[in-house]
Design a protein around this motif. Structure first.
Motif, PDB file in Angstrom:
ATOM      1  N   VAL A 320       0.862  -1.190   0.000  1.00 17.44           N
ATOM      2  CA  VAL A 320       0.000   0.000   0.000  1.00 17.44           C
ATOM      3  C   VAL A 320       0.890   1.228   0.000  1.00 17.44           C
ATOM      4  N   ILE A 321       0.430   2.245  -0.716  1.00 18.29           N
ATOM      5  CA  ILE A 321       1.175   3.508  -0.726  1.00 18.29           C
ATOM      6  C   ILE A 321       0.172   4.634  -0.937  1.00 18.29           C
ATOM      7  N   GLN A 322       0.454   5.775  -0.354  1.00 20.22           N
ATOM      8  CA  GLN A 322      -0.387   6.956  -0.596  1.00 20.22           C
ATOM      9  C   GLN A 322       0.509   8.098  -1.077  1.00 20.22           C
ATOM     10  N   CYS A 323       0.057   8.788  -2.134  1.00 19.41           N
ATOM     11  CA  CYS A 323       0.824   9.912  -2.682  1.00 19.41           C
ATOM     12  C   CYS A 323      -0.016  11.173  -2.548  1.00 19.41           C
ATOM     13  N   LYS A 324       0.391  12.034  -1.651  1.00 17.99           N
ATOM     14  CA  LYS A 324      -0.368  13.279  -1.451  1.00 17.99           C
ATOM     15  C   LYS A 324       0.002  14.289  -2.532  1.00 17.99           C
ATOM     16  N   GLU A 325      -0.889  15.239  -2.758  1.00 17.99           N
ATOM     17  CA  GLU A 325      -0.686  16.266  -3.801  1.00 17.99           C
ATOM     18  C   GLU A 325      -0.349  15.578  -5.112  1.00 17.99           C
ATOM     19  N   PHE A 326      -1.156  14.622  -5.511  1.00 20.60           N
ATOM     20  CA  PHE A 326      -0.790  13.779  -6.654  1.00 20.60           C
ATOM     21  C   PHE A 326      -0.947  14.483  -7.991  1.00 20.60           C
ATOM     22  N   ILE A 327      -2.121  15.082  -8.220  1.00 18.19           N
ATOM     23  CA  ILE A 327      -2.274  15.732  -9.522  1.00 18.19           C
ATOM     24  C   ILE A 327      -1.758  17.175  -9.451  1.00 18.19           C
ATOM     25  N   THR A 413       4.681  -0.085  -8.825  1.00 21.34           N
ATOM     26  CA  THR A 413       4.204  -1.330  -8.183  1.00 21.34           C
ATOM     27  C   THR A 413       5.006  -2.561  -8.571  1.00 21.34           C
ATOM     28  N   GLN A 414       5.824  -2.406  -9.635  1.00 19.98           N
ATOM     29  CA  GLN A 414       6.571  -3.564 -10.168  1.00 19.98           C
ATOM     30  C   GLN A 414       5.613  -4.613 -10.728  1.00 19.98           C
ATOM     31  N   LEU A 415       4.422  -4.173 -11.086  1.00 19.46           N
ATOM     32  CA  LEU A 415       3.415  -5.074 -11.647  1.00 19.46           C
ATOM     33  C   LEU A 415       2.943  -4.517 -12.987  1.00 19.46           C
ATOM     34  N   ILE A 416       2.688  -5.424 -13.931  1.00 23.18           N
ATOM     35  CA  ILE A 416       2.214  -5.000 -15.254  1.00 23.18           C
ATOM     36  C   ILE A 416       0.719  -5.230 -15.319  1.00 23.18           C
ATOM     37  N   ALA A 496     -10.088  -5.215  10.351  1.00 17.25           N
ATOM     38  CA  ALA A 496      -9.679  -4.266   9.313  1.00 17.25           C
ATOM     39  C   ALA A 496      -8.194  -4.388   9.039  1.00 17.25           C
ATOM     40  N   LEU A 497      -7.855  -4.557   7.754  1.00 13.32           N
ATOM     41  CA  LEU A 497      -6.460  -4.583   7.327  1.00 13.32           C
ATOM     42  C   LEU A 497      -5.949  -3.174   7.086  1.00 13.32           C
ATOM     43  N   LEU A 498      -6.844  -2.323   6.574  1.00 10.69           N
ATOM     44  CA  LEU A 498      -6.422  -0.978   6.188  1.00 10.69           C
ATOM     45  C   LEU A 498      -7.642  -0.085   6.125  1.00 10.69           C
ATOM     46  N   THR A 499      -7.521   1.131   6.596  1.00 14.26           N
ATOM     47  CA  THR A 499      -8.593   2.122   6.471  1.00 14.26           C
ATOM     48  C   THR A 499      -7.985   3.391   5.897  1.00 14.26           C
ATOM     49  N   LEU A 500      -8.579   3.879   4.804  1.00  5.37           N
ATOM     50  CA  LEU A 500      -8.085   5.099   4.157  1.00  5.37           C
ATOM     51  C   LEU A 500      -9.195   6.136   4.202  1.00  5.37           C
ATOM     52  N   SER A 501      -8.964   7.202   4.937  1.00  2.63           N
ATOM     53  CA  SER A 501      -9.990   8.251   5.077  1.00  2.63           C
ATOM     54  C   SER A 501     -10.174   8.985   3.763  1.00  2.63           C
ATOM     55  N   ALA A 502     -11.365   9.565   3.623  1.00  2.00           N
ATOM     56  CA  ALA A 502     -11.610  10.425   2.457  1.00  2.00           C
ATOM     57  C   ALA A 502     -10.610  11.561   2.499  1.00  2.00           C
ATOM     58  N   ALA A 503      -9.989  11.841   1.382  1.00  2.91           N
ATOM     59  CA  ALA A 503      -8.921  12.850   1.369  1.00  2.91           C
ATOM     60  C   ALA A 503      -8.947  13.611   0.057  1.00  2.91           C
ATOM     61  N   SER A 504      -8.199  14.688   0.022  1.00  2.03           N
ATOM     62  CA  SER A 504      -8.155  15.534  -1.168  1.00  2.03           C
ATOM     63  C   SER A 504      -6.849  15.343  -1.921  1.00  2.03           C
ATOM     64  N   THR A 506      -5.218  12.900  -3.203  1.00  3.44           N
ATOM     65  CA  THR A 506      -4.329  11.849  -2.677  1.00  3.44           C
ATOM     66  C   THR A 506      -4.563  10.567  -3.445  1.00  3.44           C
ATOM     67  N   LEU A 507      -3.487  10.032  -3.999  1.00  2.00           N
ATOM     68  CA  LEU A 507      -3.586   8.776  -4.739  1.00  2.00           C
ATOM     69  C   LEU A 507      -3.234   7.619  -3.811  1.00  2.00           C
ATOM     70  N   SER A 508      -4.120   6.630  -3.720  1.00  4.81           N
ATOM     71  CA  SER A 508      -3.839   5.426  -2.925  1.00  4.81           C
ATOM     72  C   SER A 508      -3.707   4.253  -3.866  1.00  4.81           C
ATOM     73  N   ILE A 509      -2.666   3.463  -3.658  1.00  5.26           N
ATOM     74  CA  ILE A 509      -2.485   2.246  -4.452  1.00  5.26           C
ATOM     75  C   ILE A 509      -2.417   1.084  -3.467  1.00  5.26           C
ATOM     76  N   VAL A 510      -3.245   0.091  -3.679  1.00  2.00           N
ATOM     77  CA  VAL A 510      -3.321  -1.061  -2.765  1.00  2.00           C
ATOM     78  C   VAL A 510      -3.316  -2.335  -3.586  1.00  2.00           C
ATOM     79  N   LEU A 511      -2.515  -3.283  -3.206  1.00  2.00           N
ATOM     80  CA  LEU A 511      -2.590  -4.596  -3.838  1.00  2.00           C
ATOM     81  C   LEU A 511      -3.499  -5.463  -2.963  1.00  2.00           C
TER      82      LEU A 511
END
Lengths: 555, 370
Positions: A320-327, A413-416, A496-504, A506-511
């Motif tokens: 899992v990774i989160q990227c703030k200020e993504f766009i 992600t090292q995934l295609i 719960a494995l992971l909880t991601l709050s609503a955000a502005s 912010t890009l979240s990537i989860v496998l």
């Protein structure tokens, strides 16, 4: 002296008759209710304004508040304060039972032969079990709700709710808390919005036959603080072994519940496939062409290889990774302005319940069915280059399908990815959510979600961050097969494995590996605004699972 | 990197499972991990303070008579923490001498609680640690008061170790005497520094007295016993009801009495039917026993002594009375002393419900059965 056979028949006093509202159990009343039941819409149900002897019910309410302990239970589908199962009253120690004589009486009255006959007569559902009492006391406080479902679990035959709202203060429909009944588009698929809304009232009784694929209903969120919607709800079950009408094997058969229906398998055909193949070396870096395209919308820092390398290492480690200020900031600002304005105009920032159907139009339409999810998606005829939220998000959504983004994902992600699905979404306060669905693809899926829930101030942002107003994305470990689907996890169980709050921005990537469940928690009417996002799922090659297994021995 | 070597993400569930497995492995490997609540105030992050407090806790519990089940884990924990601090010490300045004092003391205490066969390796390790403590102090340009105090405590710890070694050695070996001299010298220097607390001073004196009791050779026993008497006397000059000093004096006399009783040649007694006079050793023993009895009685007359002190001194007094009766010619006097011992023990048992040592219990039973 009149002949014996001309004397009027002696009226037999029914069991517990005094516990009910006067004349409730009379033949005339039964017939009247039964007639209304037969023609009720959107499916068979009845509403009785005054069920129980008023003094008895007041006693019940007092006993509840004086003696019983409520526990908050929350899952993807509900949030409610509950006591234990009232069927277990007999098991209580004598001194505790002595404090609950009215509740005890009410339970026995509801499951009495006479009342069961009454229910059978009205609903035409045949004999009902007196052995299997199944009722609990629920208190819906502010924020509490119960989302769309059909009650088809186990051996339930008739659902009922007896309301114990404040006897001295009429319930205001603006408070929420209404029972909402939904018609079906076809069997098993409820319409997006209910057609009958029944606000709760003191001593009101509602019941309906549990019909697979038909009896869809929900409980509207109770909005204000300090207005408890107390009720006793339960089910009459089919006759159990040893009871009149028992049929062997009936308790093990049964149609799939709406819950079970949500777990149909997924396949690669449900994704849009990329036209081009992508080599493994795409995970090494981005081309000039990729950078040129991506810089149009992605924040340049996320095109820096050293930063991408760091992000990638973290993702490979944690999945899992989160990227703030993504766009890009200018694009983010445009979207922020459009979404905040729309929330304001449509009344989503007022902390009050909005009517069903609010927000439809302006390029957005409702995506159901509500026993799985309800949220808004961009309409097919949305203006491609407009400045509305729908246009902006529709355009942004298209970037996630490009080859350049596919390659960016490969580096991180090292995934295609070999296919994708999803798009822009809008979750309205008081209305929208997704229910937990399991990854049944047979392998991991890559979830990529760009959060676009802007807020006008820090206080509003804190509301989202608290997760008290819903709108968060939750990943859950798969439940055990042995668990009774009618048993919901208590709020404090650690699933719960992971909880991601609503955000502005912010890009979240989860496998999300096989079996993992996820949902977007129902957005409360008191949320700061809509949850806005662009959510995609990327399908991975069939051999990605083997590579994961090889690497498990690395640590 | 070739594709075969590339690390791939595991997925949320896979990551969670791996973390849970790692956590479970750590828990299983360290079953004896225990959370200890220190009843001393230690600043958060002060590892050295914490490990000292942990050792102090072990020492207190041992002094209170807690079982080895309680004390051993605390001592092991102290050593484990000391090892960890040593491994991770990155600061430029050396680890303070007080750390080596704690470490060495814990090693010594643990060694004495475990099997005899392990004792030597623990003593060696403890000595090494204490030596490093002394070396650390030598390296300092100036010694603060706290450093001098640490040095005194290091001396006490070293004395305990050296005297313990002396107990284990062959009693005729020259090394025993020189060890005793060395150990005693450490104790003397520690006490004369004037920096020790009253408890530490008492500990030092008790070390001397306890080790004196182990020695059968007068020249090994006497220096320790005499110095202990001297120190107890000083304490009693300040406070004549100092229960520990009173007991200690009683013990010093009992130690001497036991020495002389041990010297009595019992073969002589078999040659004569009636005893008319005491041998020299018996006389000397009787003299010491009377003095010891006097001190034990003084302890028991101090108001509100705690049960443990009462018990120890009752038993010592009873033993002394019985031993004195054994070296009393006059039969009536002899019987009086036996009776006094029996009455003392019976009353103690009745008042407190505390079980007597087996041999004394049997003595009382046999006497009462007459």
């Amino acid at each position: 002296m009149p002949a014996e056979d001309s004397r009027p028949a002696k009226r037999v006093k029914l069991e517990n008759e005094d516990s009910f509202h006067p004349d409730l159990l009379s033949q005339e009343t039964r017939d009247k209710i039964a007639a209304a039941f037969k023609v009720s819409k959107p499916y068979l149900h009845c509403k009785i304004d005054q069920l129980v002897n008023d003094s008895l019910l007041r006693q019940v309410r007092k006993e509840i508040f004086d003696n019983l302990h409520f526990t908050l239970k929350e899952t993807d589908i509900y949030k409610v304060w509950q006591t234990g199962d009232l069927a277990n009253l007999d098991g209580l120690p004598e001194d505790e039972l002595a404090k609950l004589p009215s509740i005890f009486k009410l339970r026995n009255v509801i499951y009495s032969q006479d009342f069961r006959d009454f229910v059978s007569h009205i609903t035409g559902c045949g004999p009902l079990s007196g052995k299997k009492a199944d009722m609990s006391i629920n208190n819906y406080l502010n924020g509490c709700h119960l989302l769309n479902h059909d009650d088809v679990i186990g051996t339930r035959r008739v659902s009922f709710i007896l309301y114990l709202t404040d006897p001295d203060e009429k319930w205001d429909p603006k408070n929420g808390g209404a029972l909402e009944l939904y018609p079906v588009v076809e069997k098993g698929t409820p319409a997006n919005d209910p057609t009958l809304i029944i606000p709760p009232q003191w001593n009101q009784f509602v019941m309906f036959t549990v019909q697979p694929g038909h009896s869809f209903h929900s409980v509207e969120e109770v909005v204000p603080v300090g207005k408890p919607r107390l009720s006793i709800s339960g089910w009459f079950h089919i006759p159990q072994e040893g009871e009149l009408g028992y049929q062997e094997g009936m308790d093990s058969e049964g149609p799939q519940s709406s819950l079970q229906q949500l777990e149909a398998p997924d396949s690669s055909e449900d994704y849009t496939h990329y036209a081009e193949e992508l080599d493994e070396d795409a995970t090494e870096g981005l081309t000039e062409g990729d950078l040129k395209e991506l810089i149009e919308w992605i924040n340049p820092q996320y095109l820096d290889m050293s930063i991408l390398s760091t992000i990638s290492d973290k993702f490979v480690e944690e999945s899992v990774i989160q990227c703030k200020e993504f766009i890009r900031p200018d694009l983010a600002q445009q979207i922020e302005k459009a979404t905040l304005q729309e929330d304001e105009e449509e009344g989503f920032a007022t902390e009050e319940m909005v009517p069903h159907g609010t927000g439809v139009g302006n390029g957005w339409e409702v995506q159901g069915p509500p026993h799985k999810h309800r949220y808004m998606v961009t309409a097919s005829d949305v203006q491609p280059d407009g400045q509305s939220s729908a246009s902006l998000l529709h355009k942004l959504e298209s970037f996630f399908a490009t080859q350049s983004f596919r390659r960016w994902l490969a580096v991180v992600t090292q995934l295609i990815a070999k296919g994708y699905r999803g798009g822009a979404r809008k979750f309205r306060p008081g209305l929208d959510y997704t229910l937990a669905t399991q990854n049944t693809r047979g392998q991991a899926i890559l979830d990529v979600t760009l959060g676009l829930s802007s807020t006008k101030d820090r206080q509003a942002a804190a509301k989202w961050e608290s997760d008290e107003f819903g709108g968060y994305e939750c990943y859950m470990a798969p439940h055990d097969d042995e668990e009774d689907p009618a048993t919901y996890k208590a709020a404090d169980e650690d699933g719960a494995l992971l909880t991601l709050s609503a955000a502005s921005n912010t890009l979240s990537i989860v496998l999300r590996d096989e079996g993992v469940m996820r949902f977007i928690k129902y957005v409360s009417a008191r949320a700061p605004g809509c949850r806005w996002d662009i959510s995609l799922e990327y399908d991975l090659p069939e051999d990605a699972e083997d590579d994961d297994d090889e690497n498990e021995g690395d640590d | 990197m070739a594709p075969a070597d590339k690390k791939r993400p595991r997925g949320l569930k896979g990551v969670a499972a791996q973390k849970a497995a790692k956590k479970s492995k750590i828990e299983n490997e360290d079953d004896k991990t225990q959370t200890v609540i220190l009843d001393k105030e230690v600043e958060e992050g002060d590892e050295l303070g914490e490990v000292t407090a942990l050792y102090e806790s072990a020492k207190e519990k041992s002094a209170m008579g807690e079982s080895t089940d309680v004390v051993l884990p605390l001592l092991r924990g102290t050593i484990h923490e000391c090892d960890r601090i040593l491994r991770n010490w990155e600061a430029e300045e050396p680890i303070p001498a007080s750390f080596h004092l704690t470490y060495g003391s814990a090693l010594f205490d643990l060694g004495t609680m475990l099997d005899d066969k392990e004792l030597n390796s623990f003593l060696d390790a403890a000595k090494e640690r204490l030596d490093i403590g002394f070396d650390t102090l030598k390296e300092l340009d100036t010694l603060e008061e706290s450093d001098k105090k640490t040095e005194s405590k290091l001396r006490i710890a070293m004395a305990k170790l050296i005297l313990s070694n002396a107990r284990e050695a062959d009693e005729n070996a020259k090394e025993v005497h020189s060890s005793i001299v060395k150990g005693l010298d450490h104790l003397k220097q520690a006490v004369s520094s004037g920096l020790l607390s009253a408890d530490d001073i008492l500990e030092a004196i008790n070390i001397a007295q306890t080790n004196a009791d182990f020695q059968d050779v007068l020249q090994n026993m006497q220096p320790l016993n005499d110095w202990a008497q001297e120190q107890y006397t000083k304490l009693l000059n300040d406070d004549k009801e100092n229960v520990v000093a009173l007991s200690g004096m009683g013990n010093c006399h009992l130690t001497l009495a036991n020495y002389w009783l041990g010297k009595v040649d019992t073969l002589d007694d078999e040659e004569s039917d009636t005893k008319t006079e005491l041998k020299e050793e018996e006389t000397k023993a009787a003299e010491q026993l009377k003095k010891g009895i006097d001190y034990y009685k003084r302890v028991l007359s101090v108001p509100e002594i705690d049960l443990e002190v009462k018990g120890d001194n009752t038993i010592n007094l009873a033993e002394a009375l019985i031993n004195l009766a054994n070296v009393t010619i006059d039969e009536e006097e002899q019987q009086k002393k036996y009776q006094e011992a029996v009455t003392l023990l019976s009353e103690f048992k009745e008042q407190t419900g505390v079980e007597l040592p087996e041999e004394l219990d049997s003595f009382v039973e046999e006497w009462n059965a007459q």
